[in-house]
Design an enzyme around this catalytic site. Structure first.
Site, PDB file in Angstrom:
ATOM      1  N   LYS A 282       0.841  -1.194   0.000  1.00 39.69           N
ATOM      2  CA  LYS A 282       0.000   0.000   0.000  1.00 39.69           C
ATOM      3  C   LYS A 282       0.880   1.250   0.000  1.00 39.69           C
ATOM      4  CE  LYS A 282      -3.859  -2.078   2.564  1.00 39.69           C
ATOM      5  NZ  LYS A 282      -4.893  -1.926   1.535  1.00 39.69           N
ATOM      6  N   ASP A 293      -8.624  -4.118   9.429  1.00 38.13           N
ATOM      7  CA  ASP A 293      -9.007  -5.012   8.332  1.00 38.13           C
ATOM      8  C   ASP A 293      -9.539  -6.359   8.825  1.00 38.13           C
ATOM      9  OD1 ASP A 293      -9.379  -4.996   5.618  1.00 38.13           O
ATOM     10  OD2 ASP A 293      -7.450  -5.904   5.139  1.00 38.13           O
ATOM     11  N   GLU A 354      -6.404  -9.427  -0.932  1.00 42.01           N
ATOM     12  CA  GLU A 354      -6.190 -10.644  -0.136  1.00 42.01           C
ATOM     13  C   GLU A 354      -7.423 -11.092   0.632  1.00 42.01           C
ATOM     14  OE1 GLU A 354      -6.719  -7.967   2.917  1.00 42.01           O
ATOM     15  OE2 GLU A 354      -5.593  -7.642   1.090  1.00 42.01           O
ATOM     16  N   ARG A 356     -10.496 -11.419  -0.204  1.00 39.81           N
ATOM     17  CA  ARG A 356     -11.323 -12.375  -0.936  1.00 39.81           C
ATOM     18  C   ARG A 356     -10.701 -13.769  -0.949  1.00 39.81           C
ATOM     19  NH1 ARG A 356     -11.065  -8.630  -6.142  1.00 39.81           N
ATOM     20  NH2 ARG A 356     -11.026  -7.190  -4.398  1.00 39.81           N
TER      21      ARG A 356
END
Length: 508
Positions: A282, A293, A354, A356
């Protein structure tokens, strides 16, 4: 935790630090809301005028403080805005009460006791106000040295006690509404605590250990698959995401079983305890809040515990897909192909997509038990934030009626949501020349692409919905209503409501 009680006491004689009343926005100025009659009478019926003189309008979230009238044992009256005055013979919306109570509880930080004289027409209103108090009084200070010393806090401890005036302590419906609000509110605050924990203290193993402790306390069966069990089982998605971290991944299964239930719901949560983006790192400015997250897994965890505390007549299984996404010499690379738990292969084009991947393995695991429905919850895509903003989550599903039911449940409990489509033409963008599917597709409509990817890993014939909570999961701005800065616990109440509706035979 704020202690809540129901009280039939009159406001003037109640010993408290403050009396909380509601004020609505009327067509000609502020209007004192029902519940505050005794306070208004003590001001000779001129309370609305006094409030207007002090600048109050009744707008939602507005707070006005004024000295309590002579004869009151509480020294302060706290008037909180409820928004627009309802039409004749209509009552205040539950969410307006919830938010007002939350604002008041937050404003009264440092107080020992407050009496809430807000409009209470039925048990539903009691539940809304109680929930607002529990959520609004929330604070996360576990890592502040001053929190260890009451004197050093300078009176900044959360509101200690709240009495709901007009609530009947011996009324079964009133007591049940209060108990439900406390259970759901406390579990939602548990989710907030997890989201706010720094990632150096909440890695996958630590999260799993906390889940085991709570499960034991509430009679929930728990199974934890560590990296060895995941490898043996072929969970390539979870292992692939976690391969770059020194903190190994986990898959946690929480099972609440009701003795008489014949319905089964499965909740699946994305639990990336820290997301650096992996090799697809990122950019600067996008890493600072990535401890959040795992908000989907926190919501699922809290919802299963809440279902157990409420004794709902439905079987609920929670799946927490836990991993830390880090770049290292052992990390998954763009171009790698992972073999998932379902047997399908996935070409990883972006390691920052990631969530998913871990959800895909957990969805397939949940599907093997043939539940009546699966709902997954994830801070999945920035695209959903671009579409719906920071306070609304998207709802996608493989069944339109179920998508509508999930949306309506979210709206009912005060969690803003919006139904989103799964356009078939976007599926082609995930075609891969080397694997069954790629983890990326078209850039435009990225949130919908992610939903289409997840659908590939739901068992045939199983009703499924996907909640992308990327926007509302973490509040980077100032607090509002009963929502604090930081982790919000969004989706917990929606999941609990879905479980209640299923138990009542009103869903599916």
């Amino acid at each position: 935790m704020t202690a809540l009680t129901l009280s039939t006491a009159a406001a003037p004689g109640l010993r408290a630090d403050a009396i909380v009343i509601g004020v609505a926005k009327g067509p000609k100025g502020p209007v004192v809301a029902p519940g505050a009659e005794a306070v208004d009478q003590a001001y000779d019926g001129r309370l609305a005028g006094v409030l207007e003189t002090l600048g109050a309008s009744g707008a939602e979230g507005e707070v006005t403080k004024l000295p309590a009238p002579a004869g009151f044992k509480a020294p302060l009256v706290l008037a909180v805005g409820l928004g627009a005055e309802p039409e004749k013979d209509a009552s205040f919306d539950a969410e307006a009460l919830r938010r007002a109570a939350g604002v008041a509880a937050r404003t009264l930080t440092g107080s020992k006791k407050a009496a809430f004289a807000l409009p209470l027409t039925d048990a539903g209103d009691i539940g809304a106000v109680a929930e607002g108090v529990v959520l609004g009084a929330y604070s996360f200070d576990a890592y502040k040295e001053s929190a260890k010393d009451a004197k050093a806090r300078n009176g900044k401890a959360p509101l200690a006690e709240a009495a709901l005036l007009g609530g009947k302590p011996r009324d079964a419906a009133h007591k049940a509404a209060l108990a439900r609000a406390v259970a759901v509110g406390e579990e939602l605050n548990r989710a907030r605590d997890l989201i706010n924990m720094p990632p150096n203290d909440l890695d996958p193993a630590a999260f799993a250990a906390l889940a085991q402790t709570a499960a034991k306390e509430h009679g929930i069966k728990v199974q934890v698959l560590d990296e060895k069990a995941l490898a043996k089982g072929g969970y390539g998605g979870i292992l692939g995401v976690g391969s770059g971290s020194s903190s190994a991944p986990r898959l946690v299964k929480l099972s609440y079983t009701s003795g008489t239930a014949d319905k089964h719901l499965a909740f699946v949560g994305k639990g990336i305890t820290y997301d650096s983006g992996g090799i697809s790192l990122k950019p600067a400015g996008h890493n600072e809040t990535m401890k959040c997250d795992m908000s989907g897994a926190a919501a699922v965890f809290a919802a299963v515990v809440a279902a157990a505390r409420l004794g709902l007549d439905v079987n609920v299984t929670g799946w927490l897909a836990l991993a830390e996404n880090m770049p290292s010499g052992s990390a998954t690379r763009p171009g790698d192909v992972l073999r998932m738990y379902s047997g399908k292969t996935v070409e990883v084009l972006n390691t920052d997509a990631e969530g998913r991947l871990v959800l895909a393995d957990a969805l397939w695991a949940a599907s093997q038990e043939k539940p009546d429905a699966i709902v997954d919850v994830a801070t999945l895509t920035g695209a959903m934030m671009l579409a719906l903003g920071s306070r609304t989550f998207g709802v996608m599903a493989n069944d339109e009626a179920f998508r509508t039911a999930v949306f309506e449940a979210a709206e009912e409990v005060g969690e803003p949501a919006w139904p989103m489509p799964l356009p078939e033409h976007l599926r082609k963008g995930m075609d891969s020349s080397v694997a069954d599917i790629a983890n990326m597709g078209e850039r435009m409509g990225g949130g919908l692409v992610a939903g289409l990817f997840l659908r590939e890993f739901v068992g045939e014939g199983i009703t499924w919905a996907h909640l992308d909570i990327a926007g509302p999961a973490f509040n980077e701005g100032g607090p509002f209503g009963y929502t604090p800065k930081g982790g919000t616990g969004t989706a917990v109440r929606t999941l609990v409501r879905l479980a209640e509706l299923t138990a009542a035979g009103e869903l599916g």
